[in-house]
Structure formats: structure tokens, C-alpha cells
Design a protein around this motif. Structure first.
Motif, PDB file in Angstrom:
ATOM      1  N   LEU A 166       0.823  -1.211   0.000  1.00 14.05           N
ATOM      2  CA  LEU A 166       0.000   0.000   0.000  1.00 14.05           C
ATOM      3  C   LEU A 166       0.858   1.262   0.000  1.00 14.05           C
ATOM      4  N   PRO A 167       0.334   2.372  -0.547  1.00 13.99           N
ATOM      5  CA  PRO A 167       1.032   3.660  -0.430  1.00 13.99           C
ATOM      6  C   PRO A 167       1.186   4.045   1.040  1.00 13.99           C
ATOM      7  N   LEU A 168       2.261   4.781   1.329  1.00  9.01           N
ATOM      8  CA  LEU A 168       2.567   5.184   2.698  1.00  9.01           C
ATOM      9  C   LEU A 168       2.542   6.703   2.827  1.00  9.01           C
ATOM     10  N   VAL A 169       1.847   7.185   3.870  1.00 11.87           N
ATOM     11  CA  VAL A 169       1.889   8.600   4.240  1.00 11.87           C
ATOM     12  C   VAL A 169       2.373   8.674   5.683  1.00 11.87           C
ATOM     13  N   PHE A 170       3.350   9.518   5.930  1.00 15.93           N
ATOM     14  CA  PHE A 170       3.917   9.672   7.280  1.00 15.93           C
ATOM     15  C   PHE A 170       3.385  10.927   7.958  1.00 15.93           C
ATOM     16  N   ASN A 171       2.995  10.782   9.225  1.00 17.35           N
ATOM     17  CA  ASN A 171       2.814  11.915  10.137  1.00 17.35           C
ATOM     18  C   ASN A 171       4.093  11.932  10.960  1.00 17.35           C
ATOM     19  N   VAL A 172       5.030  12.836  10.646  1.00 19.87           N
ATOM     20  CA  VAL A 172       6.418  12.597  11.025  1.00 19.87           C
ATOM     21  C   VAL A 172       7.099  13.818  11.641  1.00 19.87           C
ATOM     22  N   ARG A 173       7.887  13.551  12.632  1.00 24.49           N
ATOM     23  CA  ARG A 173       8.964  14.443  13.069  1.00 24.49           C
ATOM     24  C   ARG A 173      10.236  13.619  13.215  1.00 24.49           C
ATOM     25  N   TRP A 174      10.065  12.342  13.630  1.00 28.67           N
ATOM     26  CA  TRP A 174      11.198  11.455  13.863  1.00 28.67           C
ATOM     27  C   TRP A 174      10.987  10.132  13.132  1.00 28.67           C
ATOM     28  N   HIS A 235      15.354  -8.685   6.618  1.00 28.79           N
ATOM     29  CA  HIS A 235      15.973  -9.738   5.811  1.00 28.79           C
ATOM     30  C   HIS A 235      15.108 -10.997   5.811  1.00 28.79           C
ATOM     31  N   ARG A 236      14.438 -11.254   6.923  1.00 33.15           N
ATOM     32  CA  ARG A 236      13.590 -12.448   7.009  1.00 33.15           C
ATOM     33  C   ARG A 236      12.338 -12.320   6.154  1.00 33.15           C
ATOM     34  N   TYR A 237      11.683 -11.149   6.198  1.00 31.03           N
ATOM     35  CA  TYR A 237      10.385 -11.002   5.558  1.00 31.03           C
ATOM     36  C   TYR A 237      10.426 -10.289   4.202  1.00 31.03           C
ATOM     37  N   PHE A 238      11.520  -9.565   3.905  1.00 37.53           N
ATOM     38  CA  PHE A 238      11.561  -8.806   2.656  1.00 37.53           C
ATOM     39  C   PHE A 238      12.748  -9.174   1.764  1.00 37.53           C
ATOM     40  N   GLY A 239      13.682  -9.953   2.278  1.00 37.38           N
ATOM     41  CA  GLY A 239      14.822 -10.364   1.462  1.00 37.38           C
ATOM     42  C   GLY A 239      16.125  -9.773   1.968  1.00 37.38           C
ATOM     43  N   SER A 240      17.196 -10.516   1.764  1.00 33.60           N
ATOM     44  CA  SER A 240      18.504 -10.120   2.286  1.00 33.60           C
ATOM     45  C   SER A 240      19.088  -8.918   1.553  1.00 33.60           C
ATOM     46  N   ASP A 241      18.542  -8.594   0.367  1.00 31.29           N
ATOM     47  CA  ASP A 241      19.066  -7.466  -0.402  1.00 31.29           C
ATOM     48  C   ASP A 241      18.342  -6.154  -0.083  1.00 31.29           C
ATOM     49  N   VAL A 242      17.413  -6.167   0.894  1.00 35.49           N
ATOM     50  CA  VAL A 242      16.630  -4.973   1.238  1.00 35.49           C
ATOM     51  C   VAL A 242      17.155  -4.393   2.550  1.00 35.49           C
ATOM     52  N   HIS A 243      17.486  -3.095   2.537  1.00 39.16           N
ATOM     53  CA  HIS A 243      17.841  -2.400   3.771  1.00 39.16           C
ATOM     54  C   HIS A 243      16.580  -1.757   4.337  1.00 39.16           C
ATOM     55  N   TYR A 244      16.415  -1.838   5.647  1.00 41.46           N
ATOM     56  CA  TYR A 244      15.160  -1.378   6.233  1.00 41.46           C
ATOM     57  C   TYR A 244      14.883   0.095   5.968  1.00 41.46           C
ATOM     58  N   MET A 245      15.927   0.935   5.852  1.00 40.51           N
ATOM     59  CA  MET A 245      15.668   2.355   5.615  1.00 40.51           C
ATOM     60  C   MET A 245      15.146   2.622   4.203  1.00 40.51           C
ATOM     61  N   GLU A 246      15.385   1.696   3.273  1.00 37.23           N
ATOM     62  CA  GLU A 246      14.796   1.839   1.942  1.00 37.23           C
ATOM     63  C   GLU A 246      13.276   1.855   2.026  1.00 37.23           C
ATOM     64  N   LEU A 247      12.734   1.104   2.967  1.00 37.15           N
ATOM     65  CA  LEU A 247      11.278   1.033   3.124  1.00 37.15           C
ATOM     66  C   LEU A 247      10.736   2.362   3.646  1.00 37.15           C
ATOM     67  N   PHE A 248      11.478   3.022   4.506  1.00 39.28           N
ATOM     68  CA  PHE A 248      11.079   4.348   4.992  1.00 39.28           C
ATOM     69  C   PHE A 248      11.186   5.376   3.861  1.00 39.28           C
ATOM     70  N   GLN A 249      12.300   5.347   3.144  1.00 38.17           N
ATOM     71  CA  GLN A 249      12.553   6.347   2.114  1.00 38.17           C
ATOM     72  C   GLN A 249      11.619   6.198   0.920  1.00 38.17           C
ATOM     73  N   ALA A 250      10.945   5.058   0.809  1.00 35.91           N
ATOM     74  CA  ALA A 250      10.001   4.842  -0.282  1.00 35.91           C
ATOM     75  C   ALA A 250       8.607   5.375   0.021  1.00 35.91           C
ATOM     76  N   ALA A 251       8.404   6.002   1.181  1.00 35.06           N
ATOM     77  CA  ALA A 251       7.093   6.574   1.518  1.00 35.06           C
ATOM     78  C   ALA A 251       6.715   7.654   0.505  1.00 35.06           C
ATOM     79  N   ASP A 252       5.428   7.780   0.245  1.00 36.70           N
ATOM     80  CA  ASP A 252       4.968   8.723  -0.782  1.00 36.70           C
ATOM     81  C   ASP A 252       4.981  10.165  -0.301  1.00 36.70           C
ATOM     82  N   ILE A 253       4.403  10.413   0.883  1.00 33.64           N
ATOM     83  CA  ILE A 253       4.302  11.778   1.411  1.00 33.64           C
ATOM     84  C   ILE A 253       4.774  11.794   2.860  1.00 33.64           C
TER      85      ILE A 253
END
Length: 526
Positions: A166-174, A235-253
Motif C-alpha cells: 500500500l502507499p505510505l503517508v507519514f505523520n512525522v517528526r522522527w 531480511h527475514r520477511y523482505f529479502g537479504s538485499d533490502v535495507h530497512y531504511m529503503e522502506l522508509f525512504q520509499a514513503a509517498d508523502i
């Protein structure tokens, strides 16, 4: 238009808005973060959207029943229970009051890092339970949500959003790695201060050294606290070639809970939307008894004091000093305090278990706000133009108050060394030095001077993502690059190799020509 036709039109309009409503899955963070997330949820609900909130069993703010959302309770704790935070805050306060020695500071940092490590470990356990619950995951898939709205201070919502596609929208400061901009936008250490350094964007050479040292310290914290928790899970659920911060940086807004009345100037990105003060609103009339107390202050006005949602009470000696200082002022004081009643309490001070903070800040008789430095409280103080006396305790609070101090709208105290005289002097300075109020009023005008209300802006972009099934055209793909590619180290190496090759060829050619010329000269002589 006759009344019957008007009623019909209203019903049709309401039906239309409800028919166009989307489905939003919310993965929030508890405590004060939930306070501002709830504002967005209520506004989305009022516009006809269907909201579902995921909550763990140990939540203390996120209610299971609400007229604005449905909830799904995960039968697992997430490390956010009230008792945990209460004991943690007490420990932190005691460590700070031990003095400014190196070992006290080291103990403080160790305690903080350890607690964050344990908290993220609990979140990973919670997410593992969610991902392994085939029935729950199938139900979430079948509901066909339009997007996930989450606070990336913990990574649960980010991981779930990607798992559901799903698309991701962050309510973010940290984020889990620190201040939000650091994860997505360029942050030159020469003029972008690392949170905690208490530096501005104008740094001297020693200050830039301090900023760089703090940066490497935060890198160490990330390695210990977040890498060790999130890397194995991803690495367990998304693959060993995925860094967890890539998932954050891929957020839409990224709906950023501040703006440049609060931030120092710095680089930003097109998918960062600033909504500073989105939770702020005009004050409402006070209850009669409270209004009568406020009016009894006359021309002296009132002082408000509250230390937020996490701090129930302070050590008794500190509360005695605070009460004693208040008692010497002509102003009336409204103090949110749930501990033992101080023996030095004056007749001018009203103690409450809870107070209507926004309505009191917006009252014309309010002169000073004594606060701990949470983002919500500071944004409300800016909105209403009320200067501050700061008692920052932990987390981002010292950094928040430093920004207010740098703008000349706050006097900041160290709770470890504060006593009655120091507190009283700070109150008098902010009360009677006009520059504090004048500068805060100017800051308030800047915050309010926007083309549309921040909350409306936030809702627009959430609905934008719903309409377009994401916003990839606003998102940089730089997060897919390695550090070697991002910093053009490979390009620099290639160009250096070319230069070296040209230089080598040139030197070889010169040597060859020199030998030729030397051999001809020698032949002529012979």
C-alpha cells in the motif's frame, strides 16, 4: 430554494462525500504522538473516510472504542505501557540530577540507548506476530485499504504498509534513525545541526567539529538500537538485499510536524509537506469556575504550567521550589500537577489534574507558559503567541527549547541545577522583558501566514495519495543507490583513473621524445 429541496441537497452532498471516502489503515505511536495523530484521524473521518487503527494491548491513550475509527487490537505489547514510561522518566530525572560529571552523562546516555533498544525489540516482536498471523493479514488484504498512515518514530506501520503493498503517508517528526529530514533529504553537516548538539545553522569551526562528532555518535546509536533490531526482521520477511531504511525512504508523502518558523533553513524534498501547527485551533471559552479564577488575576494575568502527558509528578523538593517561586508573584498560576501537594503552595496557585491547555494559551490574560518542550505544546505556544519558560526533561525536548531560545522567545532552565531563586528569576525575566512576548507574537504571525490551514493541507495530500494510488513522481529514487553511487565515489575514481592514465601517457611520451632527442644528439656528436 424551499426547505425540502435544501434538505435533499444536503443529503445528496453528504452521500457523495461518503461515497468517495477512502479506507485508511493507521499504525500510530502512543503518548503525545497519538494526540496529534488523532487530530488527523478525526478530520479524515469528518470528510467521509473509513479509518481503522491498529493498537497493541499495552496502549494507554489509543482507545479501542471511538466514533471516529474502528480498531484492531493485537494481543501483544509494544513496549509503550504507562508504567514503563513512568519508571523510565523517574530514572532519567535521577541520573540528570546527579550532576554534570562524565560518568553521570555516560549513565544517562546508556540508559536512554538501552530503553530505545528494548522498545524497538518489542515492536519487532509485535510485527512478527502480525506477519505470522495468516488470518489477520488476509483480512487486512481483503479490506483493500487505500493507504497506510503511520508515524515512523517506530517502524511497524512502515513494514506493514510494504507487506500489504500500500502507499505510505507519514505523520512525522522522527524516524527510527532520528530527525525525519536526515532520512530523506541532504543534510550537510556544515550548516545542518544534529539534534542534541544545541547548534544553529551558523556554526563556528569548533561547533562544526562538535556537529561531526555528534553525527558519528548517532551513527553508533543507529547501529546498536535500530540496525540490530530491524535488519534481521527485514531480511527475514523482505529479502537479504533490502535495507530497512529503503522502506522508509520509499514513503509517498512526509507530513512534517514543523516548518521553518521552528526549523533552521536546510535542504528539503518535494514530497515533504510542512504542517506546523496543524493541531492548533482558536481557544474556546473556559469553564465558569476556571474563567472566574483567571479573571481574578486582574491586570497581572496568569501563568500556565504543565509538563505534558508522560510526567505525572516531579521530585518533591523540585515541586516545593516551584510552588514557593510561584507564591512570590502577583500573577495567578494554573498548574497541572498530580503528585503530592507542595507545602509552599501560595494562594495564587490553582493545582489541577488536567487543564484545557489550548484554551488557556489562547486566553488574553495568559502571560507565560512553563512547559517541558514537547513539539505539540511549543507549536500551540507559538500559535497563540505566548512566551516560554522551559524545563526540558528528555528526548527531543532540550533541542526543541534550544530552537526557541535561539529565537529569543524562551528562557531555558536545567532541572538538575534549578532552585527557587533560579526559577523565580527566569519567570520574572520572561514576564517583564517585553522582547520575549514581542518576538513570540512575530513568530506567531509567521506561523499563521499560510495560503491554507495546515490541517487542510495535510488532508489534501492524504487524499491526493488516495486519488493517484501513490505519489512516486515526488519521491527521489536516490535511496536505491549505494553510498558509492550516491556520493559519486565511483565517478571520482573513474575520473581520477582517467587523469592518471593521461598523465602516465604524457610522461611516457615525454620520456620517449626525450630519449629520441638524446639519441639523435648523441649520434650527431659521434
Amino acid at each position: 430554494m424551499n426547505p425540502a429541496a435544501l434538505v435533499t441537497l444536503v443529503v445528496l452532498l453528504c452521500s457523495s462525500s461518503l461515497g468517495n471516502g477512502g479506507k485508511v489503515l493507521v499504525f500510530p505511536v502512543d503518548g503525545s504522538h497519538w494526540v496529534n495523530m488523532k487530530v488527523i484521524i478525526e478530520e479524515l473521518h469528518s470528510r467521509g473516510h473509513e479509518i481503522t487503527v491498529l493498537r497493541p494491548t499495552d496502549t494507554w491513550y489509543i482507545q479501542s472504542d471511538s466514533p471516529h475509527y474502528k480498531s484492531i487490537t493485537i494481543e501483544s505489547p509494544a513496549g509503550f505501557d504507562e508504567k514503563f514510561f513512568g519508571s523510565f522518566i523517574t530514572t532519567m530525572l535521577n541520573l540528570r540530577r546527579q550532576g554534570g560529571s562524565f560518568w553521570a552523562r555516560l549513565s544517562l546516555e546508556y540508559e536512554l540507548v538501552s530503553k530505545f533498544y528494548n522498545m524497538h525489540a518489542k515492536v519487532m516482536e509485535l510485527m512478527g506476530q502480525i506477519f505470522d498471523d495468516a488470518k489477520l493479514m488476509q483480512s487486512l488484504h481483503d479490506t483493500k485499504y487505500d493507504l497506510v498512515l503511520t508515524d515512523p518514530a517506530i517502524g511497524g506501520g512502515v513494514l506493514l504498509g510494504h507487506r500489504l503493498g500500500l502507499p505510505l503517508v507519514f505523520n512525522v517528526r522522527w524516524t527510527v534513525q532520528g530527525e525525519g529530514h536526515q532520512a530523506i533529504a541532504p543534510a550537510p553537516l556544515s550548516y545542518v545541526p544534529i539534534p542534541g548538539t544545541e547548534l544553529t545553522d551558523k556554526m563556528t569551526f569548533p561547533q562544526r567539529i562538535k556537529n561531526v562528532v555528534y553525527y558519528f555518535f548517532t551513527v553508533f546509536q543507529m547501529w546498536y538500537v535500530t540496525d540490530s533490531n530491524y535488519k534481521p526482521f527485514v531480511h527475514r520477511y523482505f529479502g537479504s538485499d533490502v535495507h530497512y531504511m529503503e522502506l522508509f525512504q520509499a514513503a509517498d508523502i512526509w507530513l512534517m510536524r514543523n516548518d521553518f518558523t521552528f526549523e533552521f533553513p536546510r535542504p528539503t524534498m518535494p514530497n515533504i509537506v510542512y504542517m506546523s501547527g496543524f493541531q492548533c485551533k482558536p481557544s474556546k471559552p473556559l469553564p465558569k469556575e476556571l474563567e472566574d479564577f483567571v479573571q481574578s488575576a486582574g491586570e497581572h494575568g496568569i501563568i500556565i504550567m504543565t509538563l505534558g502527558t508522560l510526567v505525572k509528578n516531579l521530585p518533591q523538593d523540585i515541586t516545593e521550589d516551584i510552588a514557593s517561586a510561584f507564591a512570590e508573584l502577583p500573577q495567578k498560576v494554573i498548574w497541572r500537577h498530580q503528585g503530592k501537594r507542595p507545602s509552599t503552595l501560595g494562594n495564587n496557585t490553582l493545582i489541577l489534574d488536567w487543564l484545557p491547555q489550548n484554551d488557556l494559551l489562547g486566553h488574553p490574560k495568559t502571560r507565560v507558559f512553563v512547559a517541558h518542550g514537547g513539539t505539540n505544546g511549543i507549536q500551540e505556544a507559538i500559535y497563540h503567541g505566548v512566551p516560554l519558560v522551559g524545563l526540558p526533561l528528555m528526548f527531543d525536548q532540550p533541542d526543541n527549547f534550544f530552537r526557541m531560545k535561539a529565537r529569543g522567545v524562551a528562557k531555558v532552565l536545567d532541572i538538575a541545577t534549578m532552585n527557587k531563586d533560579v526559577f523565580l528569576e527566569a519567570l520574572k525575566e520572561v514576564l517583564y522583558e517585553p522582547s520575549y512576548r514581542e518576538k513570540m507574537k512575530a513568530l506567531s504571525r509567521l506561523q499563521r501566514d499560510q495560503p491554507m490551514k495546515p490541517l487542510d493541507l495535510a488532508i489534501f495530500w492524504i487524499e491526493y495519495v488516495m486519488r493517484h494510488k501513490g505519489a512516486p513522481h515526488l519521491r527521489t529514487e536516490s535511496y536505491k543507490m549505494s553510498n558509492i553511487q550516491y556520493y559519486c565515489i565511483d565517478v571520482a575514481a573513474f575520473l581520477l583513473a582517467v587523469i592518471l592514465l593521461i598523465f602516465t601517457v604524457f610522461i611516457s611520451a615525454m620520456k620517449f621524445l626525450w630519449r629520441k632527442m638524446f639519441s639523435r644528439s648523441k649520434a650527431k656528436k659521434e
